[in-house]
Design a protein around this motif. Structure first.
Motif, mmCIF file in Angstrom:
data_model
loop_
_atom_site.group_PDB
_atom_site.id
_atom_site.type_symbol
_atom_site.label_atom_id
_atom_site.label_comp_id
_atom_site.label_asym_id
_atom_site.label_seq_id
_atom_site.Cartn_x
_atom_site.Cartn_y
_atom_site.Cartn_z
ATOM 1 N N GLU A 101 0.833 -1.201 0.000
ATOM 2 C CA GLU A 101 0.000 0.000 0.000
ATOM 3 C C GLU A 101 0.866 1.248 0.000
ATOM 4 O O GLU A 101 1.846 1.335 0.748
ATOM 5 C CB GLU A 101 -0.921 0.027 1.227
ATOM 6 N N HIS A 140 -4.274 -1.729 10.080
ATOM 7 C CA HIS A 140 -5.288 -0.930 9.398
ATOM 8 C C HIS A 140 -4.955 0.554 9.521
ATOM 9 O O HIS A 140 -4.678 1.049 10.615
ATOM 10 C CB HIS A 140 -6.672 -1.188 9.988
ATOM 11 N N GLU A 142 -6.728 4.117 8.262
ATOM 12 C CA GLU A 142 -7.951 4.671 7.697
ATOM 13 C C GLU A 142 -7.714 5.229 6.298
ATOM 14 O O GLU A 142 -6.742 5.936 6.055
ATOM 15 C CB GLU A 142 -8.494 5.768 8.624
ATOM 16 N N GLY A 143 -8.602 4.875 5.373
ATOM 17 C CA GLY A 143 -8.502 5.352 4.005
ATOM 18 C C GLY A 143 -7.776 4.408 3.069
ATOM 19 O O GLY A 143 -7.652 4.692 1.869
ATOM 20 N N ASN A 144 -7.293 3.274 3.602
ATOM 21 C CA ASN A 144 -6.476 2.372 2.790
ATOM 22 C C ASN A 144 -6.868 0.921 2.987
ATOM 23 O O ASN A 144 -7.421 0.530 4.012
ATOM 24 C CB ASN A 144 -4.997 2.537 3.175
ATOM 25 N N ASP A 145 -6.533 0.113 1.973
ATOM 26 C CA ASP A 145 -6.732 -1.322 2.067
ATOM 27 C C ASP A 145 -5.785 -1.955 3.089
ATOM 28 O O ASP A 145 -4.683 -1.442 3.340
ATOM 29 C CB ASP A 145 -6.439 -1.984 0.712
ATOM 30 N N ASP A 155 -10.336 -4.089 -1.273
ATOM 31 C CA ASP A 155 -11.553 -3.267 -1.155
ATOM 32 C C ASP A 155 -12.573 -3.857 -0.185
ATOM 33 O O ASP A 155 -13.787 -3.721 -0.368
ATOM 34 C CB ASP A 155 -12.206 -3.047 -2.523
ATOM 35 N N TYR A 157 -13.043 -5.167 4.304
ATOM 36 C CA TYR A 157 -12.446 -5.155 5.640
ATOM 37 C C TYR A 157 -12.204 -6.604 6.026
ATOM 38 O O TYR A 157 -13.128 -7.325 6.398
ATOM 39 C CB TYR A 157 -13.371 -4.484 6.669
ATOM 40 N N HIS A 167 -12.018 0.675 5.060
ATOM 41 C CA HIS A 167 -11.193 1.884 4.990
ATOM 42 C C HIS A 167 -11.541 2.898 6.089
ATOM 43 O O HIS A 167 -11.210 4.078 5.973
ATOM 44 C CB HIS A 167 -11.317 2.566 3.619
ATOM 45 N N LYS A 168 -12.178 2.427 7.172
ATOM 46 C CA LYS A 168 -12.599 3.352 8.234
ATOM 47 C C LYS A 168 -12.043 2.979 9.605
ATOM 48 O O LYS A 168 -12.481 3.521 10.618
ATOM 49 C CB LYS A 168 -14.129 3.411 8.289
#
Length: 570
Positions: A101, A140, A142-145, A155, A157, A167-168
């Motif tokens: 990523e 994780h 936020e905003g990314n795979d 795409d 969780y 992505h949250k």
């Protein structure tokens, strides 16, 4: 619903193309440059630096503590630092295939906010203000795979199509790093399933060792080790359930600290077989210096992570234990006559004998430590084959069902090195599981009793044990036959630091033609040694202390590494 078998390839290609597209045009390499890099044995040092400007080289070659110090004094901005590391990471990925990523634009916005904060308040946000930190692709952000190498997680969780989560989510460690002022900018490659000492998956293929492209970068935190070897990062986070921090650290010539697993938070961190907690995975730190690891680990613990994760032990950072340990040696590492370090040495586990570069590395450490007055004793613990067998049984206890559930999301197959180990089987019975739990518990007790017995002669317990990380320096891809040197330590959940020692040298590290292998696995490992291929590969060792001795083992690592530097070995 059956997934078309070839659709996973298209998803993987789309994902990798999108990742590359996030690299700024001015940072992209030409086909000629990529072809040149592919033929280069060693990508590190001068070869890597020729892609960068002088100011960028100056920044990425500094230690993490130096970087934050300059940012705190206003000599370096968060933006300058972030841009340098984003560019370095972009180059590293193009020539070494080490990222999953890329979120450079997010990092640049973060750096801008940090610089504005500093300008307005005249102080930094925290002890990591402006420091770029990389992450293994289990965390994780936020905003990314977070794919963890699974095509079916793209795409989603963790494979779930829950819009409230995709992505949250930030892993707790991520939130803690942000609260301390860190800049997060990329996530690094790992092997499919995490349960492999090399880094290969169906998403990006294989990540090789940038010090020697004949060899593997290790795993499972392999991309992290490779990125740091190239100085695309100076400090980052990985995980370890069977050697996944220590193997890539040793293979890539950097440092790592594997704590006891409840010292840092695993909350909201993706994982394989997450229900297997008997021998749990641990979050740890990898860095290009021990000082970087101290800075980041200590800073995280000072946020009191146990308040947010009930599984974290409420144990503050104990700097007094660092100071007490450091006081047992002078600045040059010479032993304090009142209480020198007492270190064990495990030359071999009696199952697979270390190849010549590792054997020489161990001798270098032992000779250097003894030369300045510290005590070294032979380490002969209970038969480690028991620990290896029990630990591996727990990793396979569910019959591969968790792994195959994730593979079935896309229809992707297991990568070749894992096909036999994790082919789908019936899960282990509860009675067998419980029996193995007792066997593991009893082995831990035997190992602890043995450690306690080291005080019988002189009243002083062994402080830590020097041992191989693996029976080879890095590894020829596909020839990692024996992972027990690290797995055994996971069964005890001990605290471990890895330090670099030297590099394999074809002129010195000759194979003994008269060596008689101990067994079939030892024969395979010995046959795989090729002095020419291994030449230049980093040689590291792990230094092992008991549970929750992170401060002590970090300090011992610092003493031993300092001794090696003074002796001209490092």
């Amino acid at each position: 619903m059956l997934v078309p078998k070839d659709s996973w390839k298209a998803k993987a290609e789309k994902k990798t193309s999108e990742t590359l597209a996030k690299i700024a045009p001015e940072w992209r390499l030409s086909e000629i440059e990529l072809a040149k890099a592919a033929k280069q044995r060693d990508l590190t040092g001068a070869f890597f630096d020729h892609y960068l400007e002088a100011q960028e080289i100056d920044i990425i070659r500094q230690d993490a503590t130096c970087i934050v110090g300059k940012v705190q004094r206003g000599e370096l901005s968060a933006m300058e630092t972030t841009l340098a590391f984003c560019k370095a990471a972009a180059i590293a990925h193009q020539i070494n295939n080490c990222l999953h990523e890329i979120f450079f634009s997010q990092a640049i916005e973060r750096a801008k906010e940090l610089d504005e904060y500093y300008k307005e308040k005249g102080k930094t946000m925290g002890p990591l203000h402006g420091l770029p930190i990389s992450l293994k692709d289990q965390f994780h952000v936020e905003g990314n795979d977070t794919t963890m190498g699974y095509i079916g997680w793209i795409d989603t969780y963790e494979g779930r199509k829950d819009k409230e989560l995709i992505h949250k989510v930030n892993s707790q460690v991520v939130s803690e790093l942000l609260s301390l002022g860190a800049v997060l900018y990329c996530k690094t490659s790992l092997p499919q399933t995490l349960l492999l000492g090399e880094t290969v998956n169906n998403l990006i293929g294989q990540t090789l060792n940038p010090n020697n492209q004949n060899l593997s970068c290790g795993g499972s935190s392999g991309g992290e080790g490779a990125l740091q070897a190239l100085r695309g990062s100076v400090v980052g986070f990985g995980t370890d359930i069977g050697g996944s921090l220590r193997i890539p650290a040793a293979f890539n010539g950097i440092f790592s600290l594997k704590p006891t697993h409840t010292r840092l938070s695993y909350r909201d961190v993706a994982n394989v077989i997450p229900g297997e907690t008997t021998y749990a995975s641990t979050v740890g730190v990898m860095g290009t210096s021990l000082e970087a690891i101290h800075l980041v680990f200590r800073s995280i613990v000072l946020t009191q992570p146990w308040l947010r994760d009930p599984n974290v032990v409420p144990m503050p950072w104990r700097e007094d234990r660092v100071e007490e340990t450091i006081s047992r040696a002078a600045g040059d590492g010479k032993a304090n006559d009142n209480k020198p370090l007492k270190l064990g040495i495990l030359w071999t586990d009696g199952v697979v004998t270390p190849q010549p570069p590792i054997a020489r590395g161990l001798r270098l450490v032992v000779d250097a430590v003894k030369s300045v007055g510290h005590q070294v004793v032979e380490w002969k613990p209970p038969d480690q084959q028991t620990a290896k067998r029990v630990h591996l049984a727990f990793l396979k206890a569910d019959g591969g069902h968790d792994i195959h559930r994730q593979l079935d999301l896309s229809g992707e197959p297991l990568v070749a090195p894992l096909r036999e180990t994790f082919r789908l089987k019936d899960p282990m019975s509860l009675l067998t599981y419980q029996s193995l739990t007792i066997e593991g518990r009893d082995y831990e007790a035997k190992y602890s009793d043995y450690w306690n017995s080291t005080a019988d002669d002189d009243g002083q317990l062994v402080d830590a044990v020097i041992m191989p990380v693996a029976p080879h320096a890095a590894v020829i891809p596909g020839k990692f036959y024996h992972t027990a040197y690290t797995e055994v330590i996971n069964l005890m959940d001990y605290s471990v630091v890895v330090i670099p020692v030297t590099k394999a040298n074809k002129s010195i590290d000759k194979a003994d033609p008269n060596y008689t292998p101990l067994n079939d696995v030892d024969a395979k490992n010995w046959k795989a040694y090729d002095a020419e291929i291994y030449d230049g590969a980093p040689v590291g060792v792990q230094i092992v202390a008991r549970k929750f001795e992170e401060e002590k083992i970090w300090a011992i690592g610092k003493i031993v590494h300092g001794i090696l530097k003074t002796a001209g070995i490092q």
